[in-house]
Design an enzyme around this catalytic site. Structure first.
Site, PDB file in Angstrom:
ATOM      1  N   TRP A   1       0.822  -1.206   0.000  1.00 57.98           N
ATOM      2  CA  TRP A   1       0.000   0.000   0.000  1.00 57.98           C
ATOM      3  C   TRP A   1       0.862   1.266   0.000  1.00 57.98           C
ATOM      4  O   TRP A   1       0.390   2.334   0.355  1.00 57.98           O
ATOM      5  CB  TRP A   1      -0.923   0.008   1.226  1.00 57.98           C
ATOM      6  CG  TRP A   1      -2.059  -0.954   1.120  1.00 57.98           C
ATOM      7  CD1 TRP A   1      -3.315  -0.686   0.670  1.00 57.98           C
ATOM      8  CD2 TRP A   1      -2.072  -2.347   1.457  1.00 57.98           C
ATOM      9  NE1 TRP A   1      -4.097  -1.815   0.693  1.00 57.98           N
ATOM     10  CE2 TRP A   1      -3.365  -2.853   1.178  1.00 57.98           C
ATOM     11  CE3 TRP A   1      -1.115  -3.225   1.967  1.00 57.98           C
ATOM     12  CZ2 TRP A   1      -3.733  -4.181   1.397  1.00 57.98           C
ATOM     13  CZ3 TRP A   1      -1.467  -4.540   2.172  1.00 57.98           C
ATOM     14  CH2 TRP A   1      -2.760  -5.009   1.890  1.00 57.98           C
TER      15      TRP A   1
ATOM     16  N   HIS B   1     -13.524  -0.968   1.189  1.00 54.98           N
ATOM     17  CA  HIS B   1     -12.768  -2.193   1.437  1.00 54.98           C
ATOM     18  C   HIS B   1     -13.550  -3.357   0.855  1.00 54.98           C
ATOM     19  O   HIS B   1     -14.779  -3.427   0.985  1.00 54.98           O
ATOM     20  CB  HIS B   1     -12.536  -2.404   2.931  1.00 54.98           C
ATOM     21  CG  HIS B   1     -11.803  -3.673   3.250  1.00 54.98           C
ATOM     22  ND1 HIS B   1     -10.649  -4.042   2.595  1.00 54.98           N
ATOM     23  CD2 HIS B   1     -12.068  -4.678   4.133  1.00 54.98           C
ATOM     24  CE1 HIS B   1     -10.236  -5.209   3.063  1.00 54.98           C
ATOM     25  NE2 HIS B   1     -11.076  -5.612   3.987  1.00 54.98           N
TER      26      HIS B   1
ATOM     27  N   ASP C   1     -12.450 -12.710   4.693  1.00 53.48           N
ATOM     28  CA  ASP C   1     -11.597 -11.621   4.216  1.00 53.48           C
ATOM     29  C   ASP C   1     -10.155 -12.088   4.180  1.00 53.48           C
ATOM     30  O   ASP C   1      -9.612 -12.524   5.193  1.00 53.48           O
ATOM     31  CB  ASP C   1     -11.743 -10.413   5.149  1.00 53.48           C
ATOM     32  CG  ASP C   1     -11.140  -9.145   4.584  1.00 53.48           C
ATOM     33  OD1 ASP C   1     -10.388  -9.233   3.588  1.00 53.48           O
ATOM     34  OD2 ASP C   1     -11.407  -8.060   5.137  1.00 53.48           O
TER      35      ASP C   1
ATOM     36  N   CYS D   1      -6.794  -4.808  -1.564  1.00 54.54           N
ATOM     37  CA  CYS D   1      -7.973  -5.556  -1.099  1.00 54.54           C
ATOM     38  C   CYS D   1      -8.803  -6.156  -2.229  1.00 54.54           C
ATOM     39  O   CYS D   1      -9.261  -7.287  -2.127  1.00 54.54           O
ATOM     40  CB  CYS D   1      -8.830  -4.693  -0.180  1.00 54.54           C
ATOM     41  SG  CYS D   1      -9.760  -3.388  -1.007  1.00 54.54           S
TER      42      CYS D   1
ATOM     43  N   TYR E   1      -6.311   4.660  -0.639  1.00 57.79           N
ATOM     44  CA  TYR E   1      -7.736   4.365  -0.466  1.00 57.79           C
ATOM     45  C   TYR E   1      -8.029   3.826   0.926  1.00 57.79           C
ATOM     46  O   TYR E   1      -9.175   3.767   1.358  1.00 57.79           O
ATOM     47  CB  TYR E   1      -8.221   3.385  -1.545  1.00 57.79           C
ATOM     48  CG  TYR E   1      -7.894   1.934  -1.284  1.00 57.79           C
ATOM     49  CD1 TYR E   1      -8.817   1.087  -0.694  1.00 57.79           C
ATOM     50  CD2 TYR E   1      -6.650   1.401  -1.616  1.00 57.79           C
ATOM     51  CE1 TYR E   1      -8.525  -0.237  -0.448  1.00 57.79           C
ATOM     52  CE2 TYR E   1      -6.346   0.081  -1.376  1.00 57.79           C
ATOM     53  CZ  TYR E   1      -7.291  -0.738  -0.797  1.00 57.79           C
ATOM     54  OH  TYR E   1      -6.982  -2.050  -0.550  1.00 57.79           O
TER      55      TYR E   1
END
Length: 731
Positions: free
Chosen positions: A280, A374, A397, A315, A561
């Site tokens: 990220w 997300h 997840d 994600c 984000y």
């Protein structure tokens, strides 16, 4: 040399772990019960000369089991449902004196009580829920069997043998890779834990190999197609390899709860050398930028061939690959997007935004973040480990956020349990509950050490939860499956239930919430195309008969984000005088030159406006994100859109910026139409257009989709797609 297998001790004897589908240990071809008398030739007894599995794409085994889309020459069936095989013998079969059975074996150390060695008896009638083989046809030297597997059978690749009994022992066929049989979960079987009764939903959540993933923010929702490619050559083996790599015991691979939990850990590589490395920080020099991927196929095939994690994912990439894993194995699954998703490390359902006394954000004290969006997955299954009513969609997840039982994974958590606040049930329900139900709390940290709650926003987090609609590319709002509407009695009850289980803690402040100010403030950000100027309009509403002066402070930041700020590109201070019962607007111009040099993956800008009413000391605060509109990749086709016919695909991109794009990669993908491809362009001058043509020959008919992405050093998250209707060739 390979390492010796690790050993677990069961009682007095050591039982090696059986945790690899790929590992093999063939049973003996001859098992004698004693010495064979001289002159006796075992070949004189019934011998198997051939086995036929009816595994062509149009054979009933594949059509009836909905596995005809898999690009595989092997037999692929779904558990709990009968399929057909034929066994050829050296002489006519006589049921009065000949005895044989079919055997299925998986792993290196098969045991009948573990379900890894399955002797299938010949029966007169098949019984629901049990393994069995029924002779449905007898020929001169062959028998045809209808074999039914258990709906709780292990999911994986089985080796198949035929064993014949003689007075002196067992004769067994040799290992033949051609008779290997894949057994998958079966959403069409009522006795299977993943049974789904709606045919259209099965078509979407199991058989659709292209999906839509939503991103952006709740006021500016974007979407992109994703190639799941669960039927492509090599993907099923890659998914089984993931479970092998996790050293998951084979005996647990028939349980969708365990399979989805292991999958959520293995899709990320945080602690187990799983499929994807997350990044990220906007630096992707040693891999592929997350926005460049068009689907899961390249990622899974590279992971299987290199046996190393693939770089890089975020994600929606984790969710796309995880969806491929689940659908490929037969578990109904979908990708879900939560807008304004809380990442709350202590799961107290409270996102604390600390302010200085002058209204500026205190970045040192503010640790919580709210992601613009997300993505995670939902998998459909029963939950016999939970009370009745908590089966159905389960949140899972694979993005590595928090540690769960020693590994970075999340779920399966019952969506129904989350909605009602029953967060005591496994797995990881408190974390998912926090993602959709946290409060946003603005707190002034005073110099004397006290803290005053300025405002509490109970509706910001979990603003909108969506997934792709069944049978189309549109968006389906599923927010009400996770939470009741704000303010409803049921919503308060759900929060109180979560509080009872110790999830929601009282506000961690020394002061109390202040009374509402006489002045209201809000702002809107003009929708803008990347590379252009735009306006931000701040509105002040004075609701009292008094005049006020307001000192306001605006900051603009480039953000990931995930809500984490990279750097500030704009700050502006201004004063506003408000007449009694009046409304005043202030416009702030944001120039392209201010933000262009700092942009990240998704052209996301975050604005924070704080204001102090000087006459009363009241603090007003608002924050909003905006995503700039980026150009598209254009896809065109010419030629006959028919299976087996050549078709030319053209990909076009025009650089809209006033600067040259460097190191441009364009990727093209389309399941059933074209294999994933990529092409590099060293640079694209401002306002210049590049073209790329490829000839392809579709192999799947029906509604198909082509997808393309463009990534470069300074511009990413550029996509394009084209819907196609591929015709069947004339018969």
């Amino acid at each position: 040399m390979s390492e010796p297998p690790r050993t677990t001790f069961g009682g007095r004897r050591a039982v090696p772990p059986n945790n690899s589908n790929a590992a093999e240990n063939d049973p003996p071809t001859v098992e004698l019960q004693g010495l064979v008398p001289r002159g006796v030739n075992l070949q004189d007894y019934l011998n198997v000369t051939g086995v036929h599995l009816f595994k062509e794409r149009l054979d009933s085994n594949k059509v009836d089991h909905h596995t005809d889309k898999y690009e595989s020459n092997q037999l692929i069936v779904r558990r709990g449902q009968s399929f057909y095989i034929q066994i050829d013998f050296n002489r006519p079969y006589d049921p009065r004196r000949d005895l044989f059975r079919v055997e299925y074996v998986i792993g290196r150390y098969p045991q009948e009580n573990k379900g890894t060695y399955i002797p299938v008896p010949i029966v007169s009638e098949l019984q629901s829920g049990k393994w069995g083989a029924k002779i449905i046809m007898r020929g001169d030297r062959f028998v045809r069997l209808s074999i039914q597997s258990s709906p709780e059978c292990i999911v994986g690749k089985f080796r198949m043998y035929v064993a014949v009994w003689t007075p002196y022992g067992i004769l067994r066929t040799r290992r033949n890779p051609e008779t290997d049989t894949y057994i998958l979960f079966n959403p069409w079987c009522e006795e299977d834990a993943v049974y789904l009764d709606d045919d259209k939903e099965k078509e979407e959540y199991v058989l659709n190999d292209v999906g839509v993933i939503f991103y952006g923010d709740s006021n500016n929702i974007r979407s992109r197609s994703w190639s799941y490619g669960q039927f492509e050559d090599g993907i099923l083996d890659a998914c089984l390899y993931m479970m092998d790599r996790a050293q998951m015991d084979l005996s647990g691979r028939g349980n969708p709860i365990k399979v989805s939990r292991v999958g959520s850990a293995m899709v990320n590589s945080k602690d187990d050398n799983g499929v994807l490395v997350g990044s990220w920080d906007n630096i992707y020099a040693y891999g592929v930028p997350p926005s460049a991927w068009t689907g899961s196929i390249d990622i899974l095939l590279e992971y299987k061939s290199s046996q190393n994690p693939v770089r890089y994912g975020q994600c929606w990439v984790f969710a796309g690959v995880f969806n491929t894993f689940l659908r490929c194995l037969g578990i109904p699954a979908r990708v879900v997007t939560n807008y304004f998703s809380a990442h709350d490390n202590d799961a107290n359902l409270q996102m604390d935004i600390f302010l200085e006394e002058d209204g500026n954000v205190n970045s040192r004290m503010t640790k919580d973040s709210v992601w613009n969006y997300h993505c995670w997955n939902e998998a459909w299954m029963t939950r016999p480990d939970l009370p009745v009513g908590f089966g159905g969609w389960q949140a899972v997840d694979s993005t590595p956020q928090e540690n769960s039982d020693g590994m970075y994974r999340c779920g399966p958590a019952s969506v129904q349990a989350i909605k009602h606040g029953h967060v005591c049930f496994q797995f990881d329900a408190p974390f998912v509950f926090a993602e959709v139900n946290s409060d946003l709390v603005y707190i002034t940290a005073k110099k004397d050490g006290t803290q005053v709650v300025e405002a509490v926003d109970t509706t910001h987090v979990g603003k909108l939860i969506v997934t792709k609609e069944v049978g189309g590319d549109g968006m389906k709002d599923i927010t009400d499956t996770y939470k009741f509407q704000e303010g409803q009695k049921e919503e308060r009850l759900a929060l109180e239930t979560a509080l009872m289980y110790g999830v929601k803690k009282p506000l961690n402040t020394d002061g109390v919430a202040k009374s509402r100010s006489d002045v209201d403030m809000d702002f809107v950000v003009e929708k803008a195309v990347l590379g252009t100027d735009f306006t931000l309009t701040i509105t002040f509403q004075n609701n009292s008969p008094n005049s006020y002066t307001v000192s306001a402070y605006l900051t603009g930041s480039i953000t990931f984000y995930t809500g984490v700020s990279k750097e500030e590109f704009k700050n502006e201070t201004f004063d506003v005088t408000l007449e009694p019962l009046s409304l005043k607007k202030k416009e702030v111009l944001v120039r392209a030159g201010e933000y262009l040099g700092h942009l990240l993956e998704q052209a996301s800008l975050h604005f924070f406006v704080t204001a102090r009413v000087n006459d009363t000391g009241d603090i007003l605060a608002k924050q909003k994100s905006t995503v700039l509109i980026v150009p598209k990749v254009i896809i065109k086709v010419r030629g006959t859109k028919m299976v087996g016919s050549d078709m030319v695909v053209t990909v076009e991109f025009t650089n809209p910026l006033k600067e040259t794009l460097q190191n441009v990669w364009i990727r093209l993908d389309g399941p059933g139409v074209i294999k994933p491809m990529r092409k590099m362009f060293r640079e694209i001058q401002p306002n210049s257009t590049v073209q790329w043509e490829e000839v392809c020959r579709p192999w799947v008919s029906g509604r198909r989709k082509l997808m393309a992405s463009m990534t470069s050093d300074s511009l990413r998250h550029v996509y394009g797609e084209l819907d196609l209707q591929i015709q069947r060739p004339p018969s």
